[in-house]
Design an enzyme around this catalytic site. Structure first.
Site, PDB file in Angstrom:
ATOM      1  N   GLY A  25      49.745   4.532  -6.107  1.00 46.22           N
ATOM      2  CA  GLY A  25      49.289   4.551  -4.799  1.00 46.22           C
ATOM      3  C   GLY A  25      47.572   4.530  -4.863  1.00 46.22           C
ATOM      4  O   GLY A  25      47.284   3.542  -5.459  1.00 46.22           O
ATOM      5  N   TYR A 176      48.983  21.396   4.941  1.00 51.21           N
ATOM      6  CA  TYR A 176      48.226  20.146   4.474  1.00 51.21           C
ATOM      7  C   TYR A 176      46.907  19.882   4.992  1.00 51.21           C
ATOM      8  O   TYR A 176      45.793  19.375   4.281  1.00 51.21           O
ATOM      9  CB  TYR A 176      49.349  18.675   4.774  1.00 51.21           C
ATOM     10  CG  TYR A 176      48.384  17.327   4.267  1.00 51.21           C
ATOM     11  CD1 TYR A 176      48.537  17.254   3.055  1.00 51.21           C
ATOM     12  CD2 TYR A 176      48.023  16.540   5.106  1.00 51.21           C
ATOM     13  CE1 TYR A 176      48.088  15.981   2.580  1.00 51.21           C
ATOM     14  CE2 TYR A 176      47.406  15.574   5.007  1.00 51.21           C
ATOM     15  CZ  TYR A 176      47.293  15.093   3.609  1.00 51.21           C
ATOM     16  OH  TYR A 176      46.897  13.906   3.077  1.00 51.21           O
TER      17      TYR A 176
END
Length: 312
Positions: A25, A176
């Site tokens: 990523g 998150y």
């Protein structure tokens, strides 16, 4: 600046770089570009097999790349301490630390080895401890930088000091968002502390916008309606991992990246595009909350920047 690309990265020959979560990523694309610019890049990750494959892929593109892989689990404070000790034993200084590793919106509450909520522990507290433990090596470099990965998610984040570990109530996205707000607050507070104490470290934050990485497909609701709609719109509103890494690379290498700055894509809602200064929500600029978070983090991790700086 609006047309900034990897072609604008200056030579990094002689520079030592550590990138967390660099086996895939955004982290991989960041490490790839930095290695291509001549830096000695240490990729870190939890999966050693993926780490070795990442090394092979980079070497295939840049045969003369100076790269290495080291095991580092940000969800384990002993792993953080062990990595920092190994690094210090073989490296006098570090010119650039990219705090990139992260997990996203885990469907069920999980805990790190140290008992922290997994997202807060991995995304933020592990990086807080890592940066503190590497402070002596950062201070030995000329214009050392720490780049902290935040997110558009910080805009709706809140630091819940009364239930920081989400023990009473866990919801994936708020947890998150809290972790990514914490990363931005940490980045800004680190610059303030560096200026006040004369550490000589430049702290810069960045976010990738909506980048197509494994974080989203592997997250919650991957079979839900909103996810399917997002997949249909994705080509229009998202960008590749390589493009998503550009704000990080700008923050890491550009002379125009300001201490205490924050950079993201330039398109609508900062979803995609070349890097520009990004919007910082007022909560991230709250000096009192940032100082409190810093102190709480030192207590939770058992790692103090001031003590490490004094002992160096």
């Amino acid at each position: 600046m609006t047309d900034w690309t990897t072609a604008d990265i200056p030579s990094l020959s002689g520079k030592t770089v550590v990138v967390t979560g660099a086996t895939g990523g955004l982290g991989y694309e960041t490490a790839l570009a930095l290695a291509g610019a001549g830096a000695f890049v240490i990729l870190t990750g939890r999966n050693d097999a993926k780490g070795l494959r990442a090394i092979e892929r980079i070497c295939a593109q840049f045969p003369n790349a100076l790269i290495a892989y080291e095991h580092l689990d940000l969800a384990s404070l002993p792993s953080v301490a062990d990595f920092a000790q190994r690094f210090a034993a073989s490296n006098e200084q570090i010119d650039l630390l990219v705090n990139n590793a992260g997990v996203m919106a885990l469907p069920e509450r999980q805990q790190t080895e140290d008992g922290f909520e997994m997202q807060l522990g991995t995304n933020y507290l592990g990086h807080y401890a890592l940066t503190a433990r590497l402070l002596p090596q950062l201070r030995r470099a000329k214009d050392a930088r720490v780049v902290n990965l935040s997110s558009l998610a910080h805009r709706t984040g809140a630091i819940n000091f009364d239930d920081l570990q989400s023990k009473r109530s866990y919801r994936p996205w708020p947890a998150y968002c809290q972790s990514k707000l914490a990363m931005l607050m940490f980045s800004l507070e680190l610059q303030r502390r560096s200026d006040a104490a004369g550490w000589g470290v430049r702290s810069v934050a960045a976010h990738p916008g909506y980048a197509r990485t494994d974080l989203i497909p592997n997250g919650p609701g991957a079979d839900g309606l909103s996810w399917r709609v997002g997949q249909l719109l994705q080509p229009l509103i998202s960008q590749s991992a390589a493009e998503g890494a550009l704000p990080t690379l700008f923050a890491a290498t550009s002379a125009a990246a300001e201490p205490g700055g924050y950079y993201g894509p330039n398109w609508f809602y900062e979803l995609k595009g070349p890097p520009v200064p990004a919007k910082i929500m007022p909560r991230a600029k709250d000096f009192a909350s940032s100082a409190k978070l810093w102190d709480v983090s030192a207590t939770l991790t058992g790692v103090s920047f001031d003590e490490i700086a004094a002992a160096a």
